[in-house]
Design a protein around this motif. Structure first.
Motif, PDB file in Angstrom:
ATOM      1  N   PHE A 195       0.819  -1.210   0.000  1.00  0.00           N
ATOM      2  CA  PHE A 195       0.000   0.000   0.000  1.00  0.00           C
ATOM      3  C   PHE A 195       0.854   1.262   0.000  1.00  0.00           C
ATOM      4  O   PHE A 195       0.348   2.360  -0.251  1.00  0.00           O
ATOM      5  N   ALA A 196       2.144   1.131   0.327  1.00  0.00           N
ATOM      6  CA  ALA A 196       3.003   2.299   0.513  1.00  0.00           C
ATOM      7  C   ALA A 196       3.006   3.272  -0.667  1.00  0.00           C
ATOM      8  O   ALA A 196       2.937   4.491  -0.454  1.00  0.00           O
ATOM      9  N   PRO A 197       3.091   2.807  -1.918  1.00  0.00           N
ATOM     10  CA  PRO A 197       3.063   3.772  -3.038  1.00  0.00           C
ATOM     11  C   PRO A 197       1.773   4.590  -3.081  1.00  0.00           C
ATOM     12  O   PRO A 197       1.792   5.769  -3.440  1.00  0.00           O
ATOM     13  N   ILE A 198       0.645   3.961  -2.706  1.00  0.00           N
ATOM     14  CA  ILE A 198      -0.624   4.684  -2.693  1.00  0.00           C
ATOM     15  C   ILE A 198      -0.607   5.742  -1.594  1.00  0.00           C
ATOM     16  O   ILE A 198      -0.998   6.892  -1.798  1.00  0.00           O
ATOM     17  N   GLY A 199      -0.130   5.330  -0.407  1.00  0.00           N
ATOM     18  CA  GLY A 199      -0.063   6.258   0.706  1.00  0.00           C
ATOM     19  C   GLY A 199       0.853   7.430   0.434  1.00  0.00           C
ATOM     20  O   GLY A 199       0.572   8.561   0.849  1.00  0.00           O
ATOM     21  N   ALA A 200       1.934   7.166  -0.281  1.00  0.00           N
ATOM     22  CA  ALA A 200       2.879   8.237  -0.593  1.00  0.00           C
ATOM     23  C   ALA A 200       2.290   9.255  -1.568  1.00  0.00           C
ATOM     24  O   ALA A 200       2.705  10.411  -1.599  1.00  0.00           O
ATOM     25  N   ALA A 201       1.315   8.821  -2.352  1.00  0.00           N
ATOM     26  CA  ALA A 201       0.744   9.698  -3.380  1.00  0.00           C
ATOM     27  C   ALA A 201      -0.557  10.370  -2.944  1.00  0.00           C
ATOM     28  O   ALA A 201      -1.124  11.160  -3.698  1.00  0.00           O
ATOM     29  N   THR A 202      -1.043  10.047  -1.745  1.00  0.00           N
ATOM     30  CA  THR A 202      -2.309  10.617  -1.282  1.00  0.00           C
ATOM     31  C   THR A 202      -2.147  11.236   0.094  1.00  0.00           C
ATOM     32  O   THR A 202      -1.373  10.729   0.915  1.00  0.00           O
ATOM     33  N   PRO A 203      -2.873  12.314   0.384  1.00  0.00           N
ATOM     34  CA  PRO A 203      -2.848  12.877   1.732  1.00  0.00           C
ATOM     35  C   PRO A 203      -3.527  11.925   2.709  1.00  0.00           C
ATOM     36  O   PRO A 203      -4.337  11.077   2.305  1.00  0.00           O
ATOM     37  N   ASP A 204      -3.204  12.081   3.991  1.00  0.00           N
ATOM     38  CA  ASP A 204      -3.732  11.151   4.991  1.00  0.00           C
ATOM     39  C   ASP A 204      -5.259  11.108   5.018  1.00  0.00           C
ATOM     40  O   ASP A 204      -5.854  10.035   5.161  1.00  0.00           O
ATOM     41  N   TRP A 205      -5.904  12.257   4.882  1.00  0.00           N
ATOM     42  CA  TRP A 205      -7.366  12.278   4.963  1.00  0.00           C
ATOM     43  C   TRP A 205      -7.993  11.465   3.839  1.00  0.00           C
ATOM     44  O   TRP A 205      -9.004  10.779   4.033  1.00  0.00           O
ATOM     45  N   LEU A 206      -7.372  11.508   2.647  1.00  0.00           N
ATOM     46  CA  LEU A 206      -7.899  10.748   1.522  1.00  0.00           C
ATOM     47  C   LEU A 206      -7.625   9.254   1.705  1.00  0.00           C
ATOM     48  O   LEU A 206      -8.467   8.416   1.364  1.00  0.00           O
ATOM     49  N   SER A 207      -6.452   8.933   2.244  1.00  0.00           N
ATOM     50  CA  SER A 207      -6.138   7.528   2.518  1.00  0.00           C
ATOM     51  C   SER A 207      -7.154   6.926   3.479  1.00  0.00           C
ATOM     52  O   SER A 207      -7.620   5.793   3.290  1.00  0.00           O
ATOM     53  N   VAL A 208      -7.513   7.676   4.509  1.00  0.00           N
ATOM     54  CA  VAL A 208      -8.481   7.192   5.493  1.00  0.00           C
ATOM     55  C   VAL A 208      -9.832   6.937   4.827  1.00  0.00           C
ATOM     56  O   VAL A 208     -10.471   5.896   5.055  1.00  0.00           O
ATOM     57  N   ILE A 209     -10.269   7.850   3.981  1.00  0.00           N
ATOM     58  CA  ILE A 209     -11.550   7.674   3.287  1.00  0.00           C
ATOM     59  C   ILE A 209     -11.513   6.443   2.384  1.00  0.00           C
ATOM     60  O   ILE A 209     -12.458   5.639   2.353  1.00  0.00           O
ATOM     61  N   ILE A 210     -10.416   6.275   1.650  1.00  0.00           N
ATOM     62  CA  ILE A 210     -10.276   5.122   0.748  1.00  0.00           C
ATOM     63  C   ILE A 210     -10.373   3.812   1.521  1.00  0.00           C
ATOM     64  O   ILE A 210     -11.077   2.875   1.124  1.00  0.00           O
ATOM     65  N   VAL A 211      -9.672   3.750   2.651  1.00  0.00           N
ATOM     66  CA  VAL A 211      -9.656   2.508   3.430  1.00  0.00           C
ATOM     67  C   VAL A 211     -11.021   2.231   4.056  1.00  0.00           C
ATOM     68  O   VAL A 211     -11.482   1.083   4.084  1.00  0.00           O
ATOM     69  N   LEU A 247     -13.928   3.076   2.810  1.00  0.00           N
ATOM     70  CA  LEU A 247     -14.779   2.585   1.729  1.00  0.00           C
ATOM     71  C   LEU A 247     -14.441   1.143   1.375  1.00  0.00           C
ATOM     72  O   LEU A 247     -15.331   0.332   1.094  1.00  0.00           O
ATOM     73  N   LEU A 248     -13.146   0.815   1.408  1.00  0.00           N
ATOM     74  CA  LEU A 248     -12.715  -0.549   1.106  1.00  0.00           C
ATOM     75  C   LEU A 248     -13.238  -1.537   2.152  1.00  0.00           C
ATOM     76  O   LEU A 248     -13.724  -2.627   1.805  1.00  0.00           O
ATOM     77  N   TYR A 249     -13.181  -1.152   3.423  1.00  0.00           N
ATOM     78  CA  TYR A 249     -13.689  -2.038   4.472  1.00  0.00           C
ATOM     79  C   TYR A 249     -15.198  -2.238   4.341  1.00  0.00           C
ATOM     80  O   TYR A 249     -15.703  -3.358   4.517  1.00  0.00           O
ATOM     81  N   LEU A 250     -15.921  -1.183   4.036  1.00  0.00           N
ATOM     82  CA  LEU A 250     -17.364  -1.314   3.846  1.00  0.00           C
ATOM     83  C   LEU A 250     -17.672  -2.257   2.694  1.00  0.00           C
ATOM     84  O   LEU A 250     -18.579  -3.095   2.776  1.00  0.00           O
ATOM     85  N   LEU A 251     -16.893  -2.159   1.621  1.00  0.00           N
ATOM     86  CA  LEU A 251     -17.097  -3.015   0.453  1.00  0.00           C
ATOM     87  C   LEU A 251     -16.782  -4.473   0.771  1.00  0.00           C
ATOM     88  O   LEU A 251     -17.544  -5.379   0.409  1.00  0.00           O
ATOM     89  N   ILE A 252     -15.671  -4.710   1.448  1.00  0.00           N
ATOM     90  CA  ILE A 252     -15.270  -6.085   1.770  1.00  0.00           C
ATOM     91  C   ILE A 252     -16.322  -6.772   2.625  1.00  0.00           C
ATOM     92  O   ILE A 252     -16.653  -7.944   2.412  1.00  0.00           O
ATOM     93  N   HIS A 253     -16.859  -6.045   3.604  1.00  0.00           N
ATOM     94  CA  HIS A 253     -17.870  -6.640   4.475  1.00  0.00           C
ATOM     95  C   HIS A 253     -19.184  -6.893   3.739  1.00  0.00           C
ATOM     96  O   HIS A 253     -19.901  -7.858   4.032  1.00  0.00           O
ATOM     97  N   ALA A 254     -19.511  -6.022   2.801  1.00  0.00           N
ATOM     98  CA  ALA A 254     -20.811  -6.127   2.123  1.00  0.00           C
ATOM     99  C   ALA A 254     -20.823  -7.157   0.997  1.00  0.00           C
ATOM    100  O   ALA A 254     -21.862  -7.779   0.729  1.00  0.00           O
ATOM    101  N   LEU A 255     -19.698  -7.362   0.330  1.00  0.00           N
ATOM    102  CA  LEU A 255     -19.659  -8.181  -0.883  1.00  0.00           C
ATOM    103  C   LEU A 255     -20.255  -9.590  -0.729  1.00  0.00           C
ATOM    104  O   LEU A 255     -21.029 -10.022  -1.598  1.00  0.00           O
ATOM    105  N   PRO A 256     -19.922 -10.344   0.331  1.00  0.00           N
ATOM    106  CA  PRO A 256     -20.490 -11.703   0.412  1.00  0.00           C
ATOM    107  C   PRO A 256     -22.009 -11.722   0.525  1.00  0.00           C
ATOM    108  O   PRO A 256     -22.647 -12.711   0.170  1.00  0.00           O
ATOM    109  N   TYR A 257     -22.586 -10.636   1.029  1.00  0.00           N
ATOM    110  CA  TYR A 257     -24.030 -10.564   1.260  1.00  0.00           C
ATOM    111  C   TYR A 257     -24.777  -9.893   0.114  1.00  0.00           C
ATOM    112  O   TYR A 257     -26.005  -9.905   0.086  1.00  0.00           O
ATOM    113  N   LEU A 258     -24.032  -9.334  -0.817  1.00  0.00           N
ATOM    114  CA  LEU A 258     -24.633  -8.572  -1.901  1.00  0.00           C
ATOM    115  C   LEU A 258     -25.507  -9.427  -2.822  1.00  0.00           C
ATOM    116  O   LEU A 258     -26.600  -8.989  -3.216  1.00  0.00           O
ATOM    117  N   PRO A 259     -25.110 -10.634  -3.206  1.00  0.00           N
ATOM    118  CA  PRO A 259     -25.973 -11.434  -4.083  1.00  0.00           C
ATOM    119  C   PRO A 259     -27.361 -11.680  -3.497  1.00  0.00           C
ATOM    120  O   PRO A 259     -28.365 -11.569  -4.216  1.00  0.00           O
TER     121      PRO A 259
END
Length: 270
Positions: free
Chosen positions: A225-241, A243-255
């Protein structure tokens, strides 16, 4: 044989006092690691399928025992890491139980003792982010096996911990103790993420007060993840992560959710 004697003699030796990883048998992707992981995974699958045939009372008891053992193991490993190294101190940047897989320790009581949506929340974490993180760290335990052998105290902990997550998820899903078909409303997709969201508060307090901490990867400074973190400000990194956690938790239940929505629309059309 000499390698095995060395491993057993240094089973509790801290990484600060071990030779380089290339000189130790059983580190990442060595033959001993692959054999060890394969045998353990096969054992987990066989035991999971066997226990899944038992009554819910037995399954709940097994889940509770695993949780209690892993909590005790976690306390012991954190204490050992803090006192067995060259410096006696709690390493706040790495030894706190605030990783994605650590949430297992906090979510399991809801899965074992909870009912209704509380149980769904606990099981939901275990069978989504927990299962994903457990599988990744079981197959690729680079954080530990980059310095330790699989036949070491630290190696044993990481394998037992992540194997326990895989076992519990398999047992829950195979036995019907939990199901991906429970989500029939949009807000149901958010419930499995609640344990991670709760732990994320503590993780981010540490991340943004302790230099070098990146618990739950919110700063995107760890591993690939380091290259992504280096290219984004901390506030944006937090938002991205988040959203990723919400997606990971939801995906198995989405069908199941989408199927329910489609069925309701067809019924409405008549």
């Amino acid at each position: 044989m000499s390698d095995l004697r060395f491993l057993f003699a240094n089973f509790f030796t801290h990484k600060d006092f071990l030779p380089p990883a290339k000189e130790i048998a059983g580190t990442i992707f060595t033959p001993l690691h692959i054999i060890y992981a394969s045998v353990l995974l096969a054992t987990v699958i066989v035991l999971g399928l066997w226990v899944a045939k038992k009554s819910e009372r037995v399954i709940r008891w097994v889940l509770g025992v695993i949780w209690a053992v892993m909590v005790c193991f976690e306390v012991v490993i954190v204490t050992w890491e803090s006192v067995a190294g060259a410096t006696v101190a709690l390493e706040l940047t790495g030894n706190l139980s605030l990783y994605p897989c650590s949430i297992f320790l906090y979510a399991m009581p809801f899965a074992v003792f909870g009912k209704g949506w509380m149980r769904y929340m606990g099981c939901g974490y275990v069978c989504s982010l927990g299962l994903l993180g457990g599988a990744i760290n079981f197959v690729y335990p680079a954080n530990v096996l980059s310095r330790y052998s699989c036949l070491s105290f630290a190696g044993t902990h990481t394998f037992m911990f992540h194997a326990s997550i895989i076992f519990c998820a398999l047992l829950m899903l195979r036995s019907g103790y939990h199901s991906y078909t429970r989500a029939t409303r949009l807000w149901h997709l958010l419930i499995p993420a609640l344990p991670a969201l709760a732990v994320s508060v503590a993780a981010n307090i540490v991340n943004f007060t302790i230099t070098g901490a990146d618990y739950m990867f919110f700063k995107l400074e760890s591993f690939f993840f380091a290259p992504i973190g280096a290219a984004t400000p901390d506030w944006l990194s937090v938002i991205i992560v988040y959203l990723l956690y919400l997606l990971i938790h939801a995906l198995p239940y989405l069908p199941a959710y989408l199927s329910k929505v489609r069925t309701e629309k067809q019924a409405a059309k008549g």
